[in-house]
Design an enzyme around this catalytic site. Sequence first.
Site, mmCIF file in Angstrom:
data_model
loop_
_atom_site.group_PDB
_atom_site.id
_atom_site.type_symbol
_atom_site.label_atom_id
_atom_site.label_comp_id
_atom_site.label_asym_id
_atom_site.label_seq_id
_atom_site.Cartn_x
_atom_site.Cartn_y
_atom_site.Cartn_z
ATOM 1 N N CYS A 162 1.024 -1.276 -0.209
ATOM 2 C CA CYS A 162 -0.151 0.099 0.352
ATOM 3 C C CYS A 162 0.695 1.590 -0.214
ATOM 4 C CB CYS A 162 -1.180 -0.600 0.999
ATOM 5 S SG CYS A 162 -2.370 1.528 1.237
ATOM 6 N N CYS A 197 0.378 4.720 6.276
ATOM 7 C CA CYS A 197 -0.035 4.825 7.824
ATOM 8 C C CYS A 197 0.638 4.752 8.222
ATOM 9 C CB CYS A 197 -1.533 4.515 7.832
ATOM 10 S SG CYS A 197 -2.661 5.042 6.531
ATOM 11 N N SER A 212 -13.136 0.153 1.417
ATOM 12 C CA SER A 212 -12.997 0.857 2.891
ATOM 13 C C SER A 212 -11.717 1.802 2.451
ATOM 14 C CB SER A 212 -12.006 -0.236 4.137
ATOM 15 O OG SER A 212 -11.814 0.439 5.225
ATOM 16 N N LEU A 244 -10.702 6.733 9.884
ATOM 17 C CA LEU A 244 -10.763 8.179 10.271
ATOM 18 C C LEU A 244 -9.642 8.109 10.914
ATOM 19 C CD1 LEU A 244 -12.292 10.484 10.088
ATOM 20 C CD2 LEU A 244 -13.784 10.158 11.930
ATOM 21 N N ASN A 264 -4.283 -3.728 16.966
ATOM 22 C CA ASN A 264 -3.402 -4.890 17.482
ATOM 23 C C ASN A 264 -2.226 -4.821 17.363
ATOM 24 O OD1 ASN A 264 -5.869 -6.868 16.916
ATOM 25 N ND2 ASN A 264 -5.827 -6.154 14.931
ATOM 26 N N CYS A 287 -6.782 -6.979 11.927
ATOM 27 C CA CYS A 287 -6.049 -6.013 11.392
ATOM 28 C C CYS A 287 -4.351 -5.458 11.638
ATOM 29 C CB CYS A 287 -7.076 -5.246 12.185
ATOM 30 S SG CYS A 287 -9.075 -5.005 11.304
#
Length: 372
Positions: free
Chosen positions: A114, A118, A201, A224, A299, A342
Site C-alpha cells: 500500500c 499509515c 474501506s 478516520l 493490534n 487488522c
Amino acid sequence: MPHAVADLRSLSRAGVDALVARLGEKPYRARQIFRWLHQKGAATLDEMSDLPAALRARIAAEIPLSALERAEERRSADGTIKWTWRTVDGKLIESVYMPETGRKTLCVSTQAGCAVGCTFCMTGTMGLSRNLTSGEIVDQVARANRRLLELGEGAPPRPLTNLVFMGMGEPLHNYDNVKAALEVLLSEDGPNFSNRHVTVSTAGIVPEMRRFGEETDVKLAVSLNATTDEVRNALMPLNRRWPLRDLLAACREFPMKKGRRITFEYVLLGGVNDSDEDAVRLSRLVKGIPAKVNLIPYNENPGLGFRAPEPGRVEAFRDRLVAANVTAVVRRNRGRDIAAACGQLAAEGGPGDPRRRGADRTQTLTGRGSAG
Ligand code: SAH
Ligand code: SF4
C-alpha cells in the site's frame, strides 16, 4: 502500474461476450465460461468440462487464464482462516475468512502492499508493490469459496455471504480494477453478492470518493482514526493532502442510498487517540452524517511504536460516543492467534519486522497480518 497481459479472469461479462463473438461461437458460451470462472471458481480451462476441447484450446490461444495459488492457510481457534495466495508473478497477498452467526465474511486485498503509508499499519510499512488485477481480486473470493466447501464450511453455491475490502491495500488507489471486480462479484452469472453485503474501506482518497459513490452501489467505510489534523497527519500522511475538513465534507456529500450509513473505522491507539476528549470530538465530527463508528482496538505490531488502549478505555470511549447519540460498536478482534486481525504482524521475519528492514519487501508477505 505495469502488469503483464490480460487474463480471462479479469474480463468483464461484456469482455467475455466479445471474446466468444470474436471466436465465432454461440453467445450462450459466454455465460458458461463466466459461470465456470466466477461461480465455480475453475482454476483452469480444462475444468470447464461442458466446453468442447477445441473451443478450450482456441480460448487458450487467445488469452491466458491464471488462478491464485494457495501458499499458506492458517486457522484460528475462533474459526478465522487466513490464506496467503501467490500470484502468477510471485506476489504474496492475503484474505481473511471470518465466520459469525448468520454471516460468513471474507476480507479481501486490493493491492500487494500500500502506498498510503499509515504509520501504525503493517501494510503501510511495506510500500506499494503493485495493484491487483480485477481477476486477482475476484479470485480471492472464488478460491475461498472453493476451499470452504472442501472444509465443509457452508453450502454450495457459495459459503461466503459478505465481503469487506479491508485487506492489504487502498481500494481507491486501484479504482478501475476494484470497480471491475465489484461488477463481477455482484453479477448474476458471477457470485451474485448483494450490494448490501459488500463494503469497501478507504483511508480517505477524497477525489475518488464521490466518483465511487456515483459509480457503484456497495457500502462505504472510511478510516478516520483521529479527531484532529495534527494527530491524523502523524498517523496517516494522506491527511496533509486531504485534511479532516475535506474528508468529512466528502462524507456529507457522498451520494448515499436510502437507509444506508457510512461506517467510520477508528483504530484505538493507546495514549494517541483514545481519550474522552477524542470521543467528544469524534461525535462532533460525524454529527449530521448517517454514520456508524467501528472501534478497532489496535493490534500491536512490534517495532511500529504504538500500543493497544489500556483495559477499560475502549468501553469508556464507546460509552462517550453512545452518550452523544453516535452508533458505535467495538470490533471484536478475530484470529489474533494466527495474526489475521487488522494490521497484525503474523510471524517473525515478516516484512514489517524491524530486523528485516531493507530486505526484500515485496516478495515475502507471508507472516504479515491482513490489514482488515
Ligand atoms: N486501506 C484501506 C483498507 C484496508 S485497512 C483503509 O485504510 O481503510 C483496513 C482497516 O484496518 C483500516 O481502518 C485501518 O485503520 C485498520 N488497521 C490497520 N492496521 C491496524 C492495526 N494494527 N490494528 C487495528 N486496525 C488496523
Ligand atoms: Fe494502506 Fe489502509 Fe494500511 Fe493505511 S491503513 S497503510 S491505507 S492498508
